[in-house]
Write a protein that holds these residues in place. Structure first.
Motif, PDB file in Angstrom:
ATOM      1  N   TRP A 226      43.540  36.558  44.906  1.00  0.00           N
ATOM      2  CA  TRP A 226      44.660  35.657  44.662  1.00  0.00           C
ATOM      3  C   TRP A 226      45.777  36.007  45.643  1.00  0.00           C
ATOM      4  CZ3 TRP A 226      48.011  35.306  39.578  1.00  0.00           C
ATOM      5  CH2 TRP A 226      48.831  34.182  39.650  1.00  0.00           C
TER       6      TRP A 226
ATOM      7  N   SER B 138      42.180  35.821  37.221  1.00  0.00           N
ATOM      8  CA  SER B 138      43.332  36.113  38.079  1.00  0.00           C
ATOM      9  C   SER B 138      43.750  37.579  37.982  1.00  0.00           C
ATOM     10  CB  SER B 138      44.516  35.224  37.697  1.00  0.00           C
ATOM     11  OG  SER B 138      44.983  35.541  36.395  1.00  0.00           O
TER      12      SER B 138
ATOM     13  N   GLN C  24      43.753  30.886  45.123  1.00  0.00           N
ATOM     14  CA  GLN C  24      42.887  31.693  44.255  1.00  0.00           C
ATOM     15  C   GLN C  24      41.435  31.418  44.609  1.00  0.00           C
ATOM     16  OE1 GLN C  24      42.395  30.603  40.094  1.00  0.00           O
ATOM     17  NE2 GLN C  24      42.537  32.753  39.460  1.00  0.00           N
TER      18      GLN C  24
END
Length: 683
Positions: free
Chosen positions: A612, A59, A598
């Protein structure tokens, strides 16, 4: 001479990439936070989401708090470059106290306000196994603060983190980070690791306030036969520097205020001991002991807190279809908060907190039991309750829950449940007073401001408050038609009672003349607010999480949440229909829609491209202070690693293309940020 070898070749990588991410990660994930024992998600009659290590790492986040936005129902608000407020299922505020946050089952809440100071919560991402997010009341198992849910950050066993790991990062806004971990074996049954982490950065976008965080820790695991023992210890220290001022109202007007620098620190240390022993085929015993010490000089939270917690429990199979979990615990908390100065008005800062009862020791005692039953081939039940005593306000709370799961088949499960939970009473509301320094405008007969005076607004404690409580009913449906697709839906309704708010308000001093006959310098005005428990609220919503792997090298993790709150109160100016401030308006005017997508793409064995997308809906309000635009951000991560034993290089853009904006009205400005990160994992 240092020698290295790669243990995975290109062909092995191709085989791994051909496997689904579901096969690589999810099949081995067991959730321990729902019932204090390992369970598969499909067996849990509650709203559960697991954020995997891969999701966190790819992420591109720099904090645990940011990673929580991957889960449905979680609202993460960025206060500054390295500070956040996190809430679950609405009622979002800085002092959110309805979420129990733990690291390996050790609570990291602040006794001051029964919430979490997120800038102090840190860990080496490489050593996090997963983050378990339980949405809904969890008071039976976890007690106070598990009102809206539980976040449990589960770190890896030291057995799984052997060897060296190093990570460096640098980027805009003077961001620099260095992490190091070393894992080793003590004997055939005992492993250990230690780590250290350091971060420096600007604290705000608009000035050069600096921020620094140093942390480190140790973990050892001993596994033999039916016994597992884990010992952990560590600590942290954060420092930030800010422009500041204070006022001495005994000086001439031109000399009242003095500009200065505020050096804020927060430091803490912890130690924990966990013992799990399988006594026989039917019974397992557990003992968990931890201690924590933390302190800060931040004016609104200054104080020292020392906590010792003991929890014991047993899992016992009553029969093939019934299992009992029973336990109890005690927590002792010693506080040393800041006492009122002898002469308050000789040194008044922009805000602060003092107490007339600054030193004391309180305790919490609880006992709980829960029975899990298989009613037939398809129906399962979980019924339990906890009784918890809080010495701080001499109160007892009963926190029951009843949950049922219907397994239609291996691909589909339905569940529903109801529960009651309470919020741990805090020192903010019952033992300390806060203040804010401001000015009051003096008007003529036509409403024109013709003069002003300094004003101190106090919010004073109330030792007669009832505990905040919530009753929640929720239901869910899980559907996994294939190994590459899973859908998890939840609806909920919560009813809150005795929420904290600012209650009675009255002028205590006008033009320096006070109602008790005393006189203040400089014709100071003082306004007194008193904490009240007169606010109630209803909250309802829908949450969904979809995980889909359309290709062997591409996975999508998506979530959407809708949350709505209706608050009502009486006995305060903030409860009036024409009010322009107060907790009621704040709860009623919050974003209702949240979405997260995501995308994890393994372009080649060496290259990864991850995106994301996050969305938060706008807030419309008659009062401009509560209005907020919608916010959409896109984070981008590009990573390269030629071989597993080579360094991994990452290029990350947080909020690509975003001009300065506020995450919520009144918060500091944030904008697009670029940084690079390099990590090296050596056996």
């Amino acid at each position: 001479m240092l020698t290295m070898s790669c243990y995975v070749n290109a062909n092995d990588l191709d085989i791994l990439l051909a496997m689904s991410l579901e096969d690589l990660s999810n099949t081995d994930i067991s959730v321990t936070s729902a019932a204090k024992k390992p369970q598969n998600i499909e067996d849990i009659p509650a709203a559960v989401y697991v954020i995997t290590n891969e999701q966190i790492r790819r992420s591109g986040v720099r904090s645990v708090a940011e990673a929580l936005a991957l889960a449905p129902g979680v609202q993460v608000t960025r206060i500054s470059e390295f500070n956040w407020q996190v809430s679950l299922r609405s009622l979002n505020e800085v002092l959110f106290n309805k979420l129990l946050v733990m690291i390996d089952g050790r609570s990291v809440y602040s006794p001051l306000m029964s919430g979490t100071f997120w800038h102090t919560i840190d860990a080496l991402f490489q050593d996090i196994d997963r983050i378990e997010v339980i949405r809904g009341t969890a008071g039976t198992m976890w007690g106070g603060n598990a009102a809206n849910g539980v976040v449990n950050i589960i770190t890896k066993s030291s057995t799984d983190t052997q060897g060296h790991y190093a990570e460096v990062a640098a980027g805009e806004k003077d961001y620099q980070e260095f992490n190091y971990r070393y894992g080793f074996s003590l004997d055939d049954n005992t492993t250990a690791r230690f780590y250290m982490k350091g971060v420096t950065s600007d604290y705000y976008l608009v000035n050069d306030d600096s921020w620094r965080n140093l942390s480190g820790g140790f973990r050892a695991d001993h596994n033999v036969d039916n016994r597992n023992i884990s010992v952990q210890a560590g600590g942290y220290q954060t420092r930030s520097q800010h422009y500041w001022f204070y006022g001495n109202f005994y000086l001439p007007p031109e000399d009242v205020f003095t500009n200065t620098t505020l050096n804020v620190f927060a430091r803490g240390a912890y130690a924990s001991f966990d013992w799990i022993e399988q006594y026989n085929d039917k019974t397992t015993y557990e003992l968990h002991l931890w201690a924590d010490a933390n302190s800060t000089n931040e004016p609104s939270a200054q104080g020292e807190f020392y906590t010792l917690d003991l929890d014991t429990l047993a899992h016992h199979a009553l029969s093939e279809k019934h299992q009992l979990t029973a336990g109890g615990g005690v927590r002792v908390i010693h506080r040393r908060t800041e006492s009122y100065p002898d002469d308050f008005y000789s040194h008044v800062e922009p805000w602060g907190r003092y107490s007339h009862d600054p030193i004391g020791t309180d305790f919490i005692v609880n006992g709980y039991g829960q029975i899990e039953s298989q009613l037939n081939d398809q129906w399962f039940s979980t019924i339990g309750a906890k009784i918890e005593y809080f010495s701080l306000n001499d109160s007892v709370e009963f926190q029951p829950q009843a949950r049922f799961l219907y397994r239609h088949n291996d691909q589909q499960q339905f569940w529903f449940g109801a529960g009651r939970a309470a919020v741990t009473p805090s020192f903010v509301e019952s033992k300390t007073d806060s203040y804010i320094l401001g000015t009051v405008g003096i008007t003529d007969g036509n409403g024109n401001i013709i003069d002003s005076r300094p004003t101190v607004v106090y919010t004073v404690n109330n030792q007669n408050l009832k505990n905040e409580t919530v009753r929640t009913i929720d239901a869910g449906y899980r559907y996994s038609p294939t190994h590459s697709l899973s859908i998890d839906n939840t609806i909920f309704y919560s009813k809150y009672k005795n929420l904290r708010m600012e209650g009675d308000r009255a002028w205590a001093c006008v033009y320096g003349e006070c109602i008790d006959g005393s006189t203040l310098p400089y014709e100071i005005f003082t306004l007194i607010n008193t904490f009240s428990d007169g606010l109630n609220a209803d909250s309802y919503g829908f949450e969904t999480a979809i995980q889909w792997q359309p290709l062997s090298a591409l996975k999508l993790n998506t979530s959407y949440s809708y949350m709505k709150t209706n608050a009502e109160c009486s006995g305060s100016a903030g409860c009036d229909a024409n009010a322009t401030s107060g907790y009621r308006l704040m709860y009623d005017h919050q974003p209702a829609h949240f979405a997260s997508i995501q995308s994890l793409w393994q372009i080649t064995p060496a290259w990864q491209l991850d995106l994301w997308l996050k969305y938060k809906s706008k807030v419309e309000a008659d009062v401009p202070a509560f209005s907020a635009p919608s916010i959409t951000t896109l984070d981008v991560r590009l990573a390269w690693q030629q071989k597993p034993c080579w360094p991994r290089i990452e290029w990350i853009i947080d909020g690509i293309g975003k001009d300065p904006y506020e995450d919520l009205p009144g918060k500091s400005l944030i904008e697009e940020t670029f940084f690079m990160r390099a990590a090296w994992d050596l056996p």
